[in-house]
Motif scaffolding. Sequence first.
Motif, PDB file in Angstrom:
ATOM      1  N   SER A  11       0.831  -1.214   0.000  1.00 54.00           N
ATOM      2  CA  SER A  11       0.000   0.000   0.000  1.00 54.00           C
ATOM      3  C   SER A  11       0.858   1.253   0.000  1.00 54.00           C
ATOM      4  O   SER A  11       0.585   2.206  -0.740  1.00 54.00           O
ATOM      5  CB  SER A  11      -0.927   0.016   1.218  1.00 54.00           C
ATOM      6  N   GLY A  12       1.889   1.278   0.837  1.00 55.78           N
ATOM      7  CA  GLY A  12       2.760   2.440   0.906  1.00 55.78           C
ATOM      8  C   GLY A  12       3.490   2.691  -0.396  1.00 55.78           C
ATOM      9  O   GLY A  12       3.596   3.838  -0.849  1.00 55.78           O
ATOM     10  N   ILE A  13       4.005   1.628  -1.002  1.00 52.03           N
ATOM     11  CA  ILE A  13       4.734   1.778  -2.265  1.00 52.03           C
ATOM     12  C   ILE A  13       3.808   2.278  -3.369  1.00 52.03           C
ATOM     13  O   ILE A  13       4.157   3.194  -4.128  1.00 52.03           O
ATOM     14  CB  ILE A  13       5.383   0.442  -2.670  1.00 52.03           C
ATOM     15  N   ILE A  14       2.621   1.698  -3.464  1.00 53.69           N
ATOM     16  CA  ILE A  14       1.685   2.099  -4.521  1.00 53.69           C
ATOM     17  C   ILE A  14       1.242   3.540  -4.316  1.00 53.69           C
ATOM     18  O   ILE A  14       1.169   4.328  -5.279  1.00 53.69           O
ATOM     19  CB  ILE A  14       0.473   1.149  -4.547  1.00 53.69           C
ATOM     20  N   ALA A  15       0.965   3.930  -3.066  1.00 53.47           N
ATOM     21  CA  ALA A  15       0.593   5.319  -2.795  1.00 53.47           C
ATOM     22  C   ALA A  15       1.731   6.261  -3.164  1.00 53.47           C
ATOM     23  O   ALA A  15       1.506   7.323  -3.762  1.00 53.47           O
ATOM     24  CB  ALA A  15       0.221   5.477  -1.321  1.00 53.47           C
ATOM     25  N   ALA A  16       2.956   5.887  -2.827  1.00 52.38           N
ATOM     26  CA  ALA A  16       4.119   6.726  -3.122  1.00 52.38           C
ATOM     27  C   ALA A  16       4.299   6.892  -4.625  1.00 52.38           C
ATOM     28  O   ALA A  16       4.581   7.993  -5.117  1.00 52.38           O
ATOM     29  CB  ALA A  16       5.373   6.128  -2.494  1.00 52.38           C
ATOM     30  N   ARG A  17       4.140   5.815  -5.382  1.00 50.43           N
ATOM     31  CA  ARG A  17       4.279   5.896  -6.841  1.00 50.43           C
ATOM     32  C   ARG A  17       3.248   6.856  -7.433  1.00 50.43           C
ATOM     33  O   ARG A  17       3.568   7.678  -8.293  1.00 50.43           O
ATOM     34  CB  ARG A  17       4.100   4.498  -7.457  1.00 50.43           C
ATOM     35  N   GLU A  18       2.011   6.728  -6.964  1.00 46.81           N
ATOM     36  CA  GLU A  18       0.953   7.566  -7.517  1.00 46.81           C
ATOM     37  C   GLU A  18       1.128   9.032  -7.120  1.00 46.81           C
ATOM     38  O   GLU A  18       0.933   9.942  -7.934  1.00 46.81           O
ATOM     39  CB  GLU A  18      -0.413   7.053  -7.044  1.00 46.81           C
ATOM     40  N   LEU A  19       1.506   9.272  -5.865  1.00 47.43           N
ATOM     41  CA  LEU A  19       1.718  10.649  -5.408  1.00 47.43           C
ATOM     42  C   LEU A  19       2.901  11.294  -6.127  1.00 47.43           C
ATOM     43  O   LEU A  19       2.843  12.474  -6.497  1.00 47.43           O
ATOM     44  CB  LEU A  19       1.942  10.663  -3.897  1.00 47.43           C
ATOM     45  N   ARG A 297      -6.247  -8.775   1.274  1.00 47.54           N
ATOM     46  CA  ARG A 297      -5.480  -9.503   0.267  1.00 47.54           C
ATOM     47  C   ARG A 297      -4.605  -8.502  -0.476  1.00 47.54           C
ATOM     48  O   ARG A 297      -4.670  -7.290  -0.227  1.00 47.54           O
ATOM     49  CB  ARG A 297      -6.395 -10.251  -0.696  1.00 47.54           C
ATOM     50  N   PHE A 298      -3.801  -8.984  -1.401  1.00 52.52           N
ATOM     51  CA  PHE A 298      -2.895  -8.159  -2.200  1.00 52.52           C
ATOM     52  C   PHE A 298      -3.666  -7.046  -2.893  1.00 52.52           C
ATOM     53  O   PHE A 298      -3.260  -5.881  -2.876  1.00 52.52           O
ATOM     54  CB  PHE A 298      -2.204  -9.063  -3.221  1.00 52.52           C
ATOM     55  N   GLU A 299      -4.776  -7.380  -3.534  1.00 50.30           N
ATOM     56  CA  GLU A 299      -5.512  -6.379  -4.312  1.00 50.30           C
ATOM     57  C   GLU A 299      -6.107  -5.297  -3.427  1.00 50.30           C
ATOM     58  O   GLU A 299      -6.163  -4.136  -3.830  1.00 50.30           O
ATOM     59  CB  GLU A 299      -6.607  -7.041  -5.145  1.00 50.30           C
ATOM     60  N   SER A 300      -6.548  -5.640  -2.226  1.00 45.68           N
ATOM     61  CA  SER A 300      -7.085  -4.600  -1.334  1.00 45.68           C
ATOM     62  C   SER A 300      -5.983  -3.646  -0.902  1.00 45.68           C
ATOM     63  O   SER A 300      -6.205  -2.434  -0.768  1.00 45.68           O
ATOM     64  CB  SER A 300      -7.774  -5.223  -0.120  1.00 45.68           C
ATOM     65  N   ALA A 301      -4.771  -4.154  -0.696  1.00 42.46           N
ATOM     66  CA  ALA A 301      -3.639  -3.285  -0.360  1.00 42.46           C
ATOM     67  C   ALA A 301      -3.308  -2.368  -1.528  1.00 42.46           C
ATOM     68  O   ALA A 301      -3.063  -1.162  -1.344  1.00 42.46           O
ATOM     69  CB  ALA A 301      -2.427  -4.131   0.014  1.00 42.46           C
ATOM     70  N   TYR A 302      -3.308  -2.911  -2.726  1.00 43.85           N
ATOM     71  CA  TYR A 302      -3.028  -2.121  -3.921  1.00 43.85           C
ATOM     72  C   TYR A 302      -4.057  -1.003  -4.088  1.00 43.85           C
ATOM     73  O   TYR A 302      -3.697   0.169  -4.286  1.00 43.85           O
ATOM     74  CB  TYR A 302      -3.024  -3.035  -5.143  1.00 43.85           C
ATOM     75  N   LEU A 303      -5.329  -1.347  -4.008  1.00 43.77           N
ATOM     76  CA  LEU A 303      -6.386  -0.355  -4.209  1.00 43.77           C
ATOM     77  C   LEU A 303      -6.386   0.699  -3.113  1.00 43.77           C
ATOM     78  O   LEU A 303      -6.644   1.884  -3.371  1.00 43.77           O
ATOM     79  CB  LEU A 303      -7.745  -1.046  -4.277  1.00 43.77           C
ATOM     80  N   SER A 304      -6.090   0.298  -1.884  1.00 48.12           N
ATOM     81  CA  SER A 304      -6.019   1.275  -0.799  1.00 48.12           C
ATOM     82  C   SER A 304      -4.938   2.305  -1.078  1.00 48.12           C
ATOM     83  O   SER A 304      -5.140   3.513  -0.863  1.00 48.12           O
ATOM     84  CB  SER A 304      -5.759   0.564   0.533  1.00 48.12           C
ATOM     85  N   GLY A 305      -3.788   1.856  -1.562  1.00 49.59           N
ATOM     86  CA  GLY A 305      -2.711   2.785  -1.901  1.00 49.59           C
ATOM     87  C   GLY A 305      -3.108   3.755  -2.998  1.00 49.59           C
ATOM     88  O   GLY A 305      -2.821   4.955  -2.929  1.00 49.59           O
ATOM     89  N   ILE A 306      -3.793   3.248  -4.021  1.00 52.30           N
ATOM     90  CA  ILE A 306      -4.257   4.110  -5.114  1.00 52.30           C
ATOM     91  C   ILE A 306      -5.268   5.141  -4.612  1.00 52.30           C
ATOM     92  O   ILE A 306      -5.164   6.345  -4.888  1.00 52.30           O
ATOM     93  CB  ILE A 306      -4.887   3.266  -6.239  1.00 52.30           C
ATOM     94  N   ARG A 307      -6.255   4.680  -3.869  1.00 58.04           N
ATOM     95  CA  ARG A 307      -7.348   5.565  -3.427  1.00 58.04           C
ATOM     96  C   ARG A 307      -6.881   6.634  -2.447  1.00 58.04           C
ATOM     97  O   ARG A 307      -7.338   7.785  -2.501  1.00 58.04           O
ATOM     98  CB  ARG A 307      -8.469   4.734  -2.805  1.00 58.04           C
ATOM     99  N   VAL A 308      -5.975   6.291  -1.548  1.00 63.05           N
ATOM    100  CA  VAL A 308      -5.516   7.306  -0.605  1.00 63.05           C
ATOM    101  C   VAL A 308      -4.687   8.360  -1.339  1.00 63.05           C
ATOM    102  O   VAL A 308      -4.760   9.559  -1.022  1.00 63.05           O
ATOM    103  CB  VAL A 308      -4.747   6.689   0.573  1.00 63.05           C
ATOM    104  N   ALA A 309      -3.943   7.944  -2.337  1.00 62.35           N
ATOM    105  CA  ALA A 309      -3.153   8.922  -3.121  1.00 62.35           C
ATOM    106  C   ALA A 309      -4.083   9.854  -3.896  1.00 62.35           C
ATOM    107  O   ALA A 309      -3.829  11.062  -3.996  1.00 62.35           O
ATOM    108  CB  ALA A 309      -2.225   8.189  -4.079  1.00 62.35           C
ATOM    109  N   GLU A 310      -5.158   9.302  -4.436  1.00 60.97           N
ATOM    110  CA  GLU A 310      -6.121  10.124  -5.170  1.00 60.97           C
ATOM    111  C   GLU A 310      -6.801  11.145  -4.271  1.00 60.97           C
ATOM    112  O   GLU A 310      -7.205  12.225  -4.738  1.00 60.97           O
ATOM    113  CB  GLU A 310      -7.179   9.227  -5.821  1.00 60.97           C
ATOM    114  N   ALA A 311      -6.916  10.838  -2.968  1.00 55.19           N
ATOM    115  CA  ALA A 311      -7.619  11.731  -2.043  1.00 55.19           C
ATOM    116  C   ALA A 311      -6.772  12.897  -1.578  1.00 55.19           C
ATOM    117  O   ALA A 311      -7.292  13.890  -1.066  1.00 55.19           O
ATOM    118  CB  ALA A 311      -8.105  10.928  -0.824  1.00 55.19           C
ATOM    119  N   ILE A 312      -5.453  12.780  -1.721  1.00 54.17           N
ATOM    120  CA  ILE A 312      -4.552  13.825  -1.250  1.00 54.17           C
ATOM    121  C   ILE A 312      -4.394  14.887  -2.338  1.00 54.17           C
ATOM    122  O   ILE A 312      -3.900  14.592  -3.426  1.00 54.17           O
ATOM    123  CB  ILE A 312      -3.199  13.229  -0.845  1.00 54.17           C
ATOM    124  N   VAL A 313      -4.799  16.089  -2.023  1.00 55.23           N
ATOM    125  CA  VAL A 313      -4.729  17.175  -3.016  1.00 55.23           C
ATOM    126  C   VAL A 313      -3.977  18.361  -2.426  1.00 55.23           C
ATOM    127  O   VAL A 313      -3.813  18.466  -1.224  1.00 55.23           O
ATOM    128  CB  VAL A 313      -6.143  17.615  -3.471  1.00 55.23           C
TER     129      VAL A 313
END
Length: 313
Positions: A11-19, A297-313
Amino acid sequence: MKIGIIGAGLSGIIAARELARRGHTVELIEKSQSVGGRLATRRIGDGQADHGAVYFTVRGENLKREVQSWMSANWVRVWYADPYPRYVGTDGMNGLAKHLAEGLTVHLNEHVEHVHIEEDSTISVKTDVTRRSYDQIVMTAPLPQSFELLGSLVDQVTPSLRRLVYAPTFVGLFECTGDVQIGEDGILDHDLTPGLLKVINNQQKGITATSLISVYMEEAWSEEWYQRPEEETLAEVERLFREEVGDIDIVSRQLKRWRYAQAKDVWHEPFYRLSHQPIYLAGDIFLEADDPSGRTRFESAYLSGIRVAEAIV
């Protein structure tokens, strides 16, 4: 903005990539010596064995598109399908995490001790190495660990989220000699000896040339044995393993203890923001409202990282 992410699991890595893609300055802080969290692979002798996530599956379109690019880059491949594909890291699950973290700023071997809001509204993150300041932070560590770091700020977390609990898991890692076959594809996960959750042959899985077996224990068994001496626990894991697969020649054995392996319940939103604070909680425990599986599961961690990054503006 400058954004800190505590925990360099998926989750952290995916959020970091998106941010970072959106132009923010991002830093990951990780207490371990490697990124990945439960995307964990251990070197044993001349080989390696996964001892966290065994594989991952894909249900949604978001991850499906990503996985196609990962396969093209030879980061992942299909292990087997039953009935849908089980994907694994080509060089182990941790190898995938390392690929995903390439180019990101990661502070390894750094333990966060406390999170504090300064008078100017910046967020101060004190670690055992230094003090870092951010405009916003994302915390992806297991919730009990995140809550401890928040101190009095945890009062701003809704009580129902604070009540969620995790179960531990033990994993025995056994280096064997000879040709050890574990099922048709290298996995046993049905009708096993009581106490065993699944048995994985990492050689049949295709991530190592040597015979390395990962033995995962059931939640109830792990809770019962969690406080017992490690040597005694490992001996019992080996006994149950031998009872399941028969006589095998084991040349070395190790035990991995996951304190927060699996959430007993989940939160049906992909992340959580503290009241009136630029602090977000994310991770595999946070599921989208329409998630059909209802489990971490893996996919829930992935999606959580994406969604939290999308929420940060």
